[in-house]
Design an enzyme around this catalytic site. Structure first.
Site, PDB file in Angstrom:
ATOM      1  N   HIS A 132     -11.862  -9.272  45.295  1.00 39.15           N
ATOM      2  CA  HIS A 132     -11.514  -8.457  46.485  1.00 39.15           C
ATOM      3  C   HIS A 132     -10.770  -9.471  47.591  1.00 39.15           C
ATOM      4  CE1 HIS A 132     -11.208  -5.947  50.037  1.00 39.15           C
ATOM      5  NE2 HIS A 132     -11.794  -6.630  50.488  1.00 39.15           N
ATOM      6  N   GLU A 136      -7.942  -3.229  55.740  1.00 42.67           N
ATOM      7  CA  GLU A 136      -8.650  -2.899  54.405  1.00 42.67           C
ATOM      8  C   GLU A 136      -7.893  -1.457  53.657  1.00 42.67           C
ATOM      9  OE1 GLU A 136     -10.580  -4.328  52.795  1.00 42.67           O
ATOM     10  OE2 GLU A 136     -11.612  -5.747  54.374  1.00 42.67           O
ATOM     11  N   SER A 181      -6.840  -4.315  46.193  1.00 44.97           N
ATOM     12  CA  SER A 181      -7.721  -4.803  45.035  1.00 44.97           C
ATOM     13  C   SER A 181      -8.468  -3.666  44.424  1.00 44.97           C
ATOM     14  CB  SER A 181      -8.690  -5.697  45.692  1.00 44.97           C
ATOM     15  OG  SER A 181      -9.568  -4.955  46.680  1.00 44.97           O
TER      16      SER A 181
HETATM   17 FE    FE Z   1     -12.104  -6.927  52.502  1.00 43.90          FE
END
Ligand code: FE
Ligand code: PHE
Length: 294
Positions: free
Chosen positions: A149, A195, A214
């Site tokens: 990630h 994010e 991710s």
């Molecule tokens: Fe992160």
């Protein structure tokens, strides 16, 4: 890092505090005994096994294959900087071109770190990347951010000069938010931009947030599913909005351009923090009459 602005530090001896994740008491994964006082540690690249490298390759290939049409061009263009997809990069090797391009460096950390330590690293253009990799049975979903990630999601856009500046400004802003007791508000901004951010492009909506880029399933969901709401970026609206840490997001916020994001976050946040403290919190799935809906 995914949620580094959430954990609380619990003071212990030696200046290195363990970190609790989210609201639970579960200790974070990672070897905190090896961390320095700024929470950085050595990557210990030699400790990765052939299975680790193979798992990283499979994660990388699955994600790479679904980027076209879902990830923004800036991200797709930058992923190549991660180098050979068949092995977990050595952070010090990857830091070389990164330093030359935008002045950033990668700093190994054991896992989630306290928010102050996180902000301090970002303010110095050091991006904390977790050393450990998920287990094979966590191929589809891992609760805490791991090396895949952190690297695949976050590092490519650190090669983008505009985004690189945003991340440093965020770190400096975080240190200020700590003094103003406003970390929660700033964490929401991080969540809904760094994010889980979406960007509107001539070709359609695209992802630029690391948490979705991710993620095996949320990438497509965030861009194409009719279920969540997609709302125009609005700084103080975001600061009021709670978020989900254990399911796909109910709302995504859409920027027009990275310039818009930089310009909107350039002013001093202190007056905004006051304004937000006096306004009601919003649920993750709330809709306001003033929202611009995509
Ligand atoms: Fe992160
Ligand atoms: N302008 C913000 C402040 O004064 C700092 C900041 C910049 C925060 C970019 C987030 C992103 O606090």
């Amino acid at each position: 890092m995914n949620t580094a602005t959430k954990p609380d530090a619990k003071a212990v001896n030696q200046g290195v505090a363990p970190v609790t994740y989210g609201t639970g008491d579960r200790p974070p994964r990672g070897d905190y005994a090896s961390a320095r006082s700024d929470f950085t540690c050595n990557q210990c690249w030699e400790r990765y096994t052939a299975e680790d490298h193979d798992l990283y390759r499979r994660l990388y290939e699955r994600q790479w294959a679904q980027l076209p049409g879902l990830a923004c061009d800036e991200f797709i263009e930058a992923v190549r900087h991660l180098g050979d997809p068949r092995r977990i990069p050595r952070f010090d090797e990857l830091s070389e071109p990164l330093r030359k391009t935008t002045g950033w460096q990668i700093a190994a950390v054991p896992g989630l770190i306290p928010e102050e330590a996180f902000f301090a690293l970002l303010a110095q253009r050091k991006f904390p990347v977790t050393g450990w990799l998920r287990r094979p049975e966590e191929f589809d979903y891992v609760v805490e951010p791991d090396v895949f990630h952190d690297l695949f999601g976050h590092v490519p856009l650190l090669f983008n000069p505009m985004f690189a500046d945003y991340m440093q400004a965020y770190g400096a802003g975080g240190l200020k938010a700590s003094r103003l007791q406003a970390c929660e508000y700033l964490a929401r901004l991080y969540w809904y931009t760094v994010e889980f951010g979406l960007i509107d492009t001539p070709a359609g909506l695209r992802a630029y947030g690391a948490g979705i880029l991710s993620s095996a399933a949320e990438l497509r969901y965030s861009v194409t599913s009719p279920e969540p709401q997609r709302l125009g970026f609005d700084l103080t609206r975001i600061m009021r909005t709670r978020y989900k840490i254990d399911s796909f997001q109910a709302s995504y916020f859409v920027i027009e351009t990275f310039q818009q994001l930089i310009a909107a976050t350039a002013p001093d946040f202190a007056p905004y923090y006051e304004q937000v403290a006096n306004a009601s919190e919003l649920a993750a799935d709330e809709r306001l009459a003033t929202d611009r809906v995509f």
